[in-house]
Write a protein that holds these residues in place. Structure first.
Motif: not given
Length: 331
Positions: A28-34, A66-79
């Motif tokens: 899960v640490d590999d991924f960044i969610m847009p 909240d959903a992103i953090v609950e899934l264990g994702l550590k990072s997002v990129i904002v557009f």
């Protein structure tokens, strides 16, 4: 030695053995969610060409974060999708612009979440290009041309506004010559010497960006971006682009798109000791989603294999619209 002394299938005999000798593993640490943010209230609007991806107004951003953090994702990129655009993309560097508001809200709610700001002007200009446009006359016709050097000051100004809002990482995607130098200098002069730059070092003029341009309404109003984004036919040029960014102070190097450019990811990984980021772009996402919706492929298996291939090629991080799906499947 060869067969029958050597039997390569011995290490594939059981799931347990295959797991023991597995060379590449997704976590899960590999991924960044847009994330796509827009003005208004109560907005969670689906993006038609990107099933499962939405535009969020700020009040709906909390639920997504909240959903992103609950899934264990550590990072997002904002557009950002602004309410107004102009010829210089001023809402991109407005301290109260939509991206800056979203960054502040995300960091206030989840301080530990790594928030990356995409730094470009195309989402904010009325002409859809990634920098300022200079118009001149050619044979009696008005011709627009992206002005590289004039654009650098505005890109640096945008990066500083994003850092002031709390962005942990600046990710410039504009492909102007010298953009890392300009942004590094701007950040340092503003006191943000510790804010790293995740450079879109190798960004191709790709046909895979279509759904994204729908999402942020950034299709160029004239011409195309081939004068500043790379020719898909070129590989050696990627080394020159990356080398320039390394020399200018980039902290991470990105390859965009990913799927058709695995060789470029591998080349950068072998040539440079900086983290390599792969952007699994909108077209790559939408093709898989469309085929899965028709029942033609096993979505989970295909996505896992595709992202595994990017990591195997050398990606340390992957920006992907599948981030939430993958995090859920890995759980």
């Amino acid at each position: 030695m060869a067969y029958p002394t050597v039997r390569l299938r011995r290490l594939r005999k059981t799931a347990g053995i295959r797991s023991l000798v597995r060379e590449t593993v997704l976590t899960v640490d590999d991924f960044i969610m847009p994330i796509f943010v827009t003005h208004g209230e109560g907005i969670k609007n689906p993006i038609g060409s990107m099933p499962g991806v939405y535009h969020f107004s700020l009040d709906k951003l909390d639920e997504e974060a909240d959903a992103i953090v609950e899934l264990g994702l550590k990072s997002v990129i904002v557009f950002g999708v602004p309410s107004e655009k102009d010829e210089v993309g001023s809402s991109g560097y407005d301290s109260n612009g939509i991206v800056q508001q979203a960054i502040r809200r995300l960091k206030a709610r989840h301080p530990e979440l790594v928030v990356i700001a995409d730094t470009c002007l195309c989402q904010f200009t009325d002409h859809g290009h990634c920098g300022m446009v200079h118009v001149h006359e050619v044979n009696g016709q008005s011709v627009g041309e992206v002005d590289n050097d004039a654009s650098l000051a505005l890109l640096a100004k945008t990066a500083v506004a994003q850092a002031e809002a709390g962005a942990d990482i600046i990710a410039p995607s504009n492909m102007m010559d010298g953009f890392v130098t300009a942004i590094r200098q701007g950040l340092d002069e503003a006191g943000y010497t510790d804010v790293p730059i995740m450079s879109y070092s190798v960004k191709y003029a790709s046909a895979f960006y279509g759904p994204f341009r729908d999402a942020v309404h950034s299709t160029p109003q004239f011409g195309d971006r081939k004068t500043y984004q790379m020719d898909p036919a070129n590989a050696r040029e990627a080394l020159r682009e990356a080398e320039a960014d390394v020399a200018e102070g980039a902290d991470m190097l990105m390859v965009k798109p990913a799927l058709a450019y695995m060789d470029i990811i591998r080349t950068l990984k072998e040539q440079y000791d900086l983290p390599v980021v792969a952007y699994n772009v909108s077209g790559e996402y939408s093709m898989v989603k469309a085929a899965a919706m028709q029942g033609w492929i096993d979505e989970r298996a295909v996505v896992s294999e595709m992202l595994l291939g990017m990591k195997r090629a050398g990606a340390d991080l992957i920006i992907t619209y599948f981030a939430k799906d993958m995090a859920s499947w890995l759980k």
